[in-house]
Design a protein around this motif. Structure first.
Motif, PDB file in Angstrom:
ATOM      1  N   ALA A 122      -8.514  -5.460  -4.024  1.00  0.00           N
ATOM      2  CA  ALA A 122      -9.665  -5.695  -3.681  1.00  0.00           C
ATOM      3  C   ALA A 122     -10.154  -5.082  -2.457  1.00  0.00           C
ATOM      4  N   GLY A 123      -9.615  -4.610  -1.965  1.00  0.00           N
ATOM      5  CA  GLY A 123      -9.665  -3.695  -0.436  1.00  0.00           C
ATOM      6  C   GLY A 123      -9.817  -4.819   0.897  1.00  0.00           C
ATOM      7  N   LEU A 124      -8.806  -6.151   0.661  1.00  0.00           N
ATOM      8  CA  LEU A 124      -9.069  -6.594   1.214  1.00  0.00           C
ATOM      9  C   LEU A 124      -7.761  -6.916   2.280  1.00  0.00           C
ATOM     10  N   GLY A 125      -6.014  -6.362   2.262  1.00  0.00           N
ATOM     11  CA  GLY A 125      -5.591  -6.720   2.450  1.00  0.00           C
ATOM     12  C   GLY A 125      -5.149  -6.260   3.287  1.00  0.00           C
ATOM     13  N   LEU A 126      -5.583  -4.936   4.439  1.00  0.00           N
ATOM     14  CA  LEU A 126      -5.785  -4.914   5.565  1.00  0.00           C
ATOM     15  C   LEU A 126      -6.545  -5.246   6.655  1.00  0.00           C
ATOM     16  N   MET A 135       2.227  12.541   6.868  1.00  0.00           N
ATOM     17  CA  MET A 135       2.805  11.206   6.478  1.00  0.00           C
ATOM     18  C   MET A 135       1.705  10.152   7.105  1.00  0.00           C
ATOM     19  N   THR A 136       1.421   9.082   6.603  1.00  0.00           N
ATOM     20  CA  THR A 136       0.911   7.918   6.229  1.00  0.00           C
ATOM     21  C   THR A 136       1.180   6.708   7.968  1.00  0.00           C
ATOM     22  N   ARG A 137       0.016   6.713   8.649  1.00  0.00           N
ATOM     23  CA  ARG A 137       1.065   5.399   9.058  1.00  0.00           C
ATOM     24  C   ARG A 137       0.114   3.786   9.802  1.00  0.00           C
ATOM     25  N   ASN A 141       0.715  -1.031   0.007  1.00  0.00           N
ATOM     26  CA  ASN A 141       0.369  -0.061   0.452  1.00  0.00           C
ATOM     27  C   ASN A 141       0.613   1.402  -0.327  1.00  0.00           C
ATOM     28  N   ALA A 142       2.015   1.066   0.832  1.00  0.00           N
ATOM     29  CA  ALA A 142       2.761   2.506   0.675  1.00  0.00           C
ATOM     30  C   ALA A 142       3.356   2.886  -0.300  1.00  0.00           C
ATOM     31  N   VAL A 143       3.966   2.592  -1.144  1.00  0.00           N
ATOM     32  CA  VAL A 143       4.676   2.138  -2.579  1.00  0.00           C
ATOM     33  C   VAL A 143       3.500   2.656  -3.512  1.00  0.00           C
ATOM     34  N   ARG A 144       2.519   2.368  -3.308  1.00  0.00           N
ATOM     35  CA  ARG A 144       0.885   2.177  -4.139  1.00  0.00           C
ATOM     36  C   ARG A 144       1.073   3.638  -3.366  1.00  0.00           C
ATOM     37  N   TYR A 145       1.349   4.447  -2.727  1.00  0.00           N
ATOM     38  CA  TYR A 145       0.364   5.539  -2.406  1.00  0.00           C
ATOM     39  C   TYR A 145       1.903   6.676  -2.285  1.00  0.00           C
ATOM     40  N   ALA A 158       5.088   4.003   7.866  1.00  0.00           N
ATOM     41  CA  ALA A 158       4.753   5.358   7.862  1.00  0.00           C
ATOM     42  C   ALA A 158       5.120   5.789   6.256  1.00  0.00           C
ATOM     43  N   ASN A 159       4.633   6.168   4.986  1.00  0.00           N
ATOM     44  CA  ASN A 159       4.843   6.747   4.422  1.00  0.00           C
ATOM     45  C   ASN A 159       4.691   8.544   3.640  1.00  0.00           C
ATOM     46  N   PRO A 160       5.111   9.392   3.410  1.00  0.00           N
ATOM     47  CA  PRO A 160       4.329  10.191   2.363  1.00  0.00           C
ATOM     48  C   PRO A 160       2.860   9.907   1.757  1.00  0.00           C
ATOM     49  N   GLY A 186      -2.316  11.765   2.122  1.00  0.00           N
ATOM     50  CA  GLY A 186      -3.065  10.995   3.658  1.00  0.00           C
ATOM     51  C   GLY A 186      -4.773  10.223   2.827  1.00  0.00           C
ATOM     52  N   ILE A 187      -5.370  10.045   4.503  1.00  0.00           N
ATOM     53  CA  ILE A 187      -6.389   9.535   4.195  1.00  0.00           C
ATOM     54  C   ILE A 187      -7.110   9.899   5.684  1.00  0.00           C
ATOM     55  N   GLY A 188      -8.111  10.078   4.889  1.00  0.00           N
ATOM     56  CA  GLY A 188      -9.203  11.134   5.462  1.00  0.00           C
ATOM     57  C   GLY A 188      -9.537  10.652   6.447  1.00  0.00           C
ATOM     58  N   ARG A 214     -12.958   2.560   9.066  1.00  0.00           N
ATOM     59  CA  ARG A 214     -13.728   1.414   8.058  1.00  0.00           C
ATOM     60  C   ARG A 214     -11.910   0.924   7.634  1.00  0.00           C
ATOM     61  N   LEU A 215     -11.509   1.332   7.770  1.00  0.00           N
ATOM     62  CA  LEU A 215      -9.775   1.012   6.643  1.00  0.00           C
ATOM     63  C   LEU A 215      -9.778  -0.586   6.688  1.00  0.00           C
ATOM     64  N   PHE A 216     -10.004  -1.099   8.137  1.00  0.00           N
ATOM     65  CA  PHE A 216      -9.329  -2.746   7.924  1.00  0.00           C
ATOM     66  C   PHE A 216     -11.110  -3.417   7.878  1.00  0.00           C
ATOM     67  N   ARG A 230     -12.153   0.792   1.089  1.00  0.00           N
ATOM     68  CA  ARG A 230     -11.504   1.459  -0.228  1.00  0.00           C
ATOM     69  C   ARG A 230     -11.747   2.493  -0.079  1.00  0.00           C
ATOM     70  N   SER A 231     -10.996   3.514   0.863  1.00  0.00           N
ATOM     71  CA  SER A 231     -10.845   5.439   0.449  1.00  0.00           C
ATOM     72  C   SER A 231     -10.542   5.901  -0.270  1.00  0.00           C
ATOM     73  N   ASP A 232     -10.476   5.558  -2.111  1.00  0.00           N
ATOM     74  CA  ASP A 232     -10.881   6.531  -2.877  1.00  0.00           C
ATOM     75  C   ASP A 232     -10.595   5.008  -3.567  1.00  0.00           C
ATOM     76  N   ALA A 233     -11.911   5.866  -4.194  1.00  0.00           N
ATOM     77  CA  ALA A 233     -13.093   4.824  -5.862  1.00  0.00           C
ATOM     78  C   ALA A 233     -12.288   5.255  -6.726  1.00  0.00           C
TER      79      ALA A 233
END
Ligand SMILES: Nc1ncnc2c1ncn2[C@@H]1O[C@H](COP(=O)(O)OP(=O)(O)O)[C@@H](O)[C@H]1O
Ligand SMILES: [Mg+2]
Length: 461
Positions: A422-426, A449-451, A363-367, A390-392, A395-397, A403-405, A410-413
């Motif tokens: 697929a929204g199953l990773g977390l 930062m998103t951690r 996820n971090a690499v992707r975002y 942690a990645n810059p 960020g996530i609202g 509900r992320l887990f 998925r937070s971004d449609a």
């Protein structure tokens, strides 16, 4: 239960009424006997008085009526007066047995109820008896007076009373049973009402609740518990149906892609390279489906505790280094880099730990925007180790964080159609942490930062 309570009430009533009736009966029997004894004593005093007014035994024998008038045979009173030689001077009965033996009150003693005693007639009928010596005139001549009363009258009264007590006991029991039945039915009607409400709850109206406020205090607890069960059921049920919806929705996209591509390919003859391209595209979709199904299976097995952990001591820095190396290719392609800053010993299943952290790093690499640095950290605490990624980025609202887990969240449609998302990773990360008795959490700043942090508790032997 209502009928049972009624029967119970009746039984109690029979017991209570019988006990009270028995007590009253005994009390009455004693009182009647007392009354008879007092009567005997009074009559004895009267006869003694008559004796004092007489001059000789002979005059008694010749004129017995004065004495016989003092007693009434029809009321069960028996009288025998004997002279000192045992000859009967006055008697109103052939029965003489009661007059023999027993205590005789001396001539100068005053009779009292304590001097009465039980006796019997030849036919077995019970008597109360009193015997006393009496002085004739003022002289020394003595006669013996025996007075008795049969129990007939007393027994007749008692018999009538006994019948009344039985009738009252039976009537009382019947009445109490009826009242008890009505009371129980009234009391249980509230239970029935609650049961009626409970019966109306089905899978389609799980939002329905029992009216706990209307229930009596004793049932409120039950109603509240039932409502709490419904709360939990409703939330599980909602999750489950949401899950089924999401699953169907997420399977539909790759399946549709496969169908359309294959249909288009079938519509006319193709070159062999075109078939090859189709097959390789299909292969990707199949891969996505397979990964999704595998993830689902993993989650289901974790839910049912079917995943065996082989927990071991792992060096946190070592583990993070292996993971960074694994992602090296993808990272350089995205132009991001890793910075490891780790100490501590993690107690975890090596495969599952890697799977959890891999999901976070992917996820971090992707975002992470190009040029960004992803921090892989481990901090040893008193209770365990916290590993964080942690990645810059954007960020996530805050509204998404809770509900992320969740599964399929998925937070971004915009990214949801991406083949890798697929929204199953977390959700898997959360399951893995639950298996370890640990916890997963996330914090995020807008354009900061998103951690994601994973807490692994130390396992003590
Ligand atoms: N590092 C991150 N930065 C921003 N958003 C993230 C990050 N990690 C996860 N998310 C958000 O959380 C969602 C759920 O992640 P995940 O469960 O791994 O599903 P997926 O990666 O398949 O989309 C992602 O869709 C994304 O919106
Ligand atoms: Mg992911």
């Amino acid at each position: 239960m209502t009928a049972q309570l009624g029967v119970l009430f009746a039984t109690v009533a029979v017991i209570v009424f019988s006990a009270v009736g028995f007590y009253l009966y005994q009390a009455l029997a004693l009182q009647l006997q007392d009354r008879d004894d007092v009567d005997l004593v009074e009559r004895m005093l009267q006869i003694r008085h008559l004796l004092e007014e007489t001059s000789t035994t002979e005059s008694i024998r010749l004129d017995p009526h004065r004495f016989l008038d003092a007693v009434d045979l029809r009321r069960g009173l028996l009288l025998v007066i004997e002279d000192s030689s045992g000859r009967a001077l006055v008697h109103n009965t052939a029965e003489r047995r009661f007059a023999q033996g027993g205590f005789v009150i001396p001539a100068d003693a005053v009779p009292s109820t304590a001097d009465t005693r039980p006796g019997a007639l030849a036919d077995g009928a019970n008597l109360r008896v009193i015997s006393a010596s009496g002085r004739i005139g003022a002289g020394d001549q003595l006669v013996r007076v025996s007075l008795a009363r049969t129990a007939d009258e007393r027994l007749a009264v008692l018999r009538a009373y006994r019948l009344k007590v039985w009738a009252a006991a039976i009537a009382g029991a019947v009445l109490t049973a009826a009242l008890g039945y009505l009371l129980a039915r009234h009391g249980l009607s509230r239970v029935k009402a609650l049961a009626g409400q409970a019966r109306q709850v089905t899978a389609h109206n799980l939002e329905m609740r029992l009216d706990a406020d209307a229930a009596p205090a004793e049932l409120r607890l039950l109603a509240d518990s039932f409502n709490a069960v419904l709360d939990r059921l409703q939330s599980s049920f909602n999750n489950l149906s949401q899950f089924a919806d999401d699953l169907a929705h997420d399977l539909r996209t790759p399946l549709n892609n496969l169908m359309i591509q294959t249909e288009v390919a079938f519509s006319q003859p193709r070159e062999s390279e075109e078939y090859q391209r189709l097959l390789s595209s299909n292969y990707e979709e199949f891969g996505r489906l397979a990964r999704m199904v595998e993830s689902m299976l993993f989650l289901a097995r974790a839910d049912h505790d079917q995943i065996a952990l082989s927990t071991e001591r792992l060096d946190a820095a070592e583990q993070l280094a292996v993971i960074a190396e694994y992602f090296e290719g993808v990272a350089s392609e995205a132009n991001v880099s890793f910075e490891i800053n780790a100490t501590g010993v993690v107690w975890a299943d090596a495969n599952l730990l890697r799977r959890a952290v891999n999901n976070l790093v992917a996820n971090a690499v992707r975002y992470t925007p190009a040029g960004g640095v992803i921090g892989l950290e481990a901090v040893q605490g008193a209770e365990g180790v916290t590993i964080s990624v942690a990645n810059p980025g954007a960020g996530i609202g805050a509204e998404h964080l809770p509900r992320l887990f969740d599964r399929f969240y998925r937070s971004d449609a915009s990214r949801s159609s991406e083949s890798s998302s697929a929204g199953l990773g977390l959700a898997i990360v959360k399951s893995i942490m639950a298996l370890h008795g640990g916890m997963a959490s996330a914090t995020s700043e807008r354009h900061g930062m998103t951690r994601f942090s994973l807490f692994f508790p130390t396992v003590r032997a």
